[in-house]
Design an enzyme around this catalytic site. Structure first.
Site, mmCIF file in Angstrom:
data_model
loop_
_atom_site.group_PDB
_atom_site.id
_atom_site.type_symbol
_atom_site.label_atom_id
_atom_site.label_comp_id
_atom_site.label_asym_id
_atom_site.label_seq_id
_atom_site.Cartn_x
_atom_site.Cartn_y
_atom_site.Cartn_z
ATOM 1 N N ARG A 172 -7.385 4.234 -5.018
ATOM 2 C CA ARG A 172 -8.610 4.522 -4.146
ATOM 3 C C ARG A 172 -8.418 6.137 -4.107
ATOM 4 N NH1 ARG A 172 -9.611 5.432 1.383
ATOM 5 N NH2 ARG A 172 -7.096 5.511 1.713
ATOM 6 N N THR A 226 3.095 0.798 -4.885
ATOM 7 C CA THR A 226 3.649 -0.182 -5.871
ATOM 8 C C THR A 226 3.231 -0.249 -7.150
ATOM 9 O OG1 THR A 226 3.289 -1.618 -3.690
ATOM 10 C CG2 THR A 226 4.082 -2.931 -5.545
ATOM 11 N N HIS A 262 6.816 -7.743 -2.255
ATOM 12 C CA HIS A 262 6.509 -7.164 -1.104
ATOM 13 C C HIS A 262 7.699 -7.671 0.121
ATOM 14 C CE1 HIS A 262 3.181 -4.797 -2.009
ATOM 15 N NE2 HIS A 262 2.521 -5.974 -2.189
ATOM 16 N N LYS A 305 0.834 -1.231 -0.040
ATOM 17 C CA LYS A 305 0.051 -0.089 0.051
ATOM 18 C C LYS A 305 0.798 1.264 0.006
ATOM 19 C CE LYS A 305 -3.245 -1.123 -0.425
ATOM 20 N NZ LYS A 305 -3.665 -1.809 -1.971
ATOM 21 N N TRP A 351 1.405 1.964 -8.806
ATOM 22 C CA TRP A 351 1.691 3.158 -9.344
ATOM 23 C C TRP A 351 2.987 2.836 -10.117
ATOM 24 C CZ3 TRP A 351 2.003 8.605 -6.607
ATOM 25 C CH2 TRP A 351 2.024 9.613 -7.827
ATOM 26 N N GLY A 409 -5.520 7.989 -2.752
ATOM 27 C CA GLY A 409 -4.111 8.546 -3.459
ATOM 28 C C GLY A 409 -3.835 9.978 -2.849
#
Ligand code: A3P
Length: 345
Positions: A307, A74, A159, A71, A76, A309
């Site tokens: 969402r 990533t 991750h 979150k 982007w 951002g």
């Protein structure tokens, strides 16, 4: 008997009593949950198997690994790097396909073991896996196999922290580490955990953050992940990027990524990439994920991966009590590091 990873780290299985209790609010994995010591990284029970495979995975000198705590931006960054390499003139029709196929997630295989997720329903990965490796067993790692067989320059999502990757990773290939202030990241994680079947989180934001602070949410803990990457920020193969800096001046960050990965794009091409990877453009192309992975309805106008951002939205969301608790956690964990975050103050 103590289980050890190939890298020598100890694996501890969470006991049944803990699982039964946690199950009330969180999604669990068919093979239970494990902690990897000394940092306590918390994963589904099949993670050690896949981490051992990553230990000997063949990275290539031209790979670009997008390494993040979940979150923190990533998706982007995946879109940015993929489009810089493969679509700088915005004329590649592939760009409209799922980013998770164009930039596979090295840490995803353990997630197919979620109790609520019917593995073989994860259709897009399975279809590709069956095509490239018809004789192999998906249980051995669909994403690792897809990555292994991938042609061209690979943009790899991941991750897992540096210490769980191949030894000497930074001497083998390039890593872009994206990080975000933990207050906004925790809120983003809560919304994600609420809608995804794998997490099926059913408690409040406060409860979710409590569990994160205890390290009892998949991929936690946050701090050793970040601090280890921060300690390597001057390595020539490491680019350390803050989400908040991308939000403040995307062209500046694109120029530094352009130099780092050696794409030699013009200002016009960088503008193209900036436009194509803006939050609104990414939202308009939709979620990169199979909708059968959703648990609940999304908020209006949201997608799972795109969402709000925003930087500093925690100020509209945290109660004073929750903020005090999170501040204490930040303070305790910041004592031995000089990394500082932009909280949007
Ligand atoms: P929010 O939930 O705060 O909105 P990840 O890709 O690591 O899962 O991170 C998801 C977060 O990045 C979400 O944060 C999402 O909205 C934000 N994000 C995704 N694409 C973005 C973009 N193009 N610009 C800015 N933020 C973006």
């Amino acid at each position: 008997m103590t289980r050890r990873l190939l890298n020598g780290m100890e694996v501890v299985q969470m006991d049944e009593e803990w699982i039964e209790k946690a199950k009330k609010k969180h999604g669990m994995f068919k093979h239970g949950m494990v902690r990897i010591l000394p940092h306590g990284y918390f994963y589904g029970g099949r993670a050690p198997y896949f981490i051992d495979k990553i230990h000997t995975f063949k990275f290539r000198p031209d790979d670009v690994i997008i390494m993040t705590f979940p979150k923190c931006g990533t998706t982007w960054m995946q879109e940015i790097v993929w489009n810089m390499i493969y679509n700088p003139n915005l004329d590649n029709p592939q760009a409209k396909t799922s980013i998770f196929l164009r930039s596979p997630d090295m840490s995803q295989d353990m997630q197919f073991d979620g109790e609520e997720v019917d593995n073989m329903e994860v259709s897009e990965f399975e279809a590709l896996f069956r095509k490239i490796a018809p004789d192999k067993d998906p249980e051995e790692g669909m994403l690792l196999e897809i990555l292994d067989k991938m042609e061209g320059r690979r943009v790899i999502k991941n991750h897992y922290p540096l210490c769980l990757m191949t030894p000497g990773l930074l001497d083998k290939t390039k890593v872009i580490y994206v990080i975000r202030n933990p207050k906004d990241a925790l809120i983003s994680y809560y919304h994600f955990a609420r809608v995804m079947k794998l997490f099926r989180f059913s408690g409040t934001l406060e409860e979710f953050i409590d569990d994160c602070l205890k390290g009892e949410v998949v991929f936690m803990p946050f701090w050793p992940h970040v601090k280890e990457a921060w300690s390597q920020r001057h390595h020539p193969n490491m680019l350390f990027v803050f989400y908040e800096d991308m939000k403040a001046d995307i062209m500046k960050e694109l120029r530094s990524i352009n130099t780092f990965i050696g794409t030699n794009l013009t200002e016009q091409q960088l503008e193209n990439v900036a436009k194509f990877t803006s939050l609104s453009a990414m939202k308009s192309r939709g979620d990169p994920i199979d909708k059968r992975n959703y648990k609940t309805e999304l908020m209006e106008g949201d997608t799972v991966y795109m969402r709000k951002g925003q930087v500093g939205d925690w100020k509209n969301v945290f109660s004073p009590e929750l903020d005090a608790k999170v501040n204490k956690w930040i303070e305790e964990n910041s004592k031995d590091t000089d990394i500082t975050f932009n909280y949007g103050n």
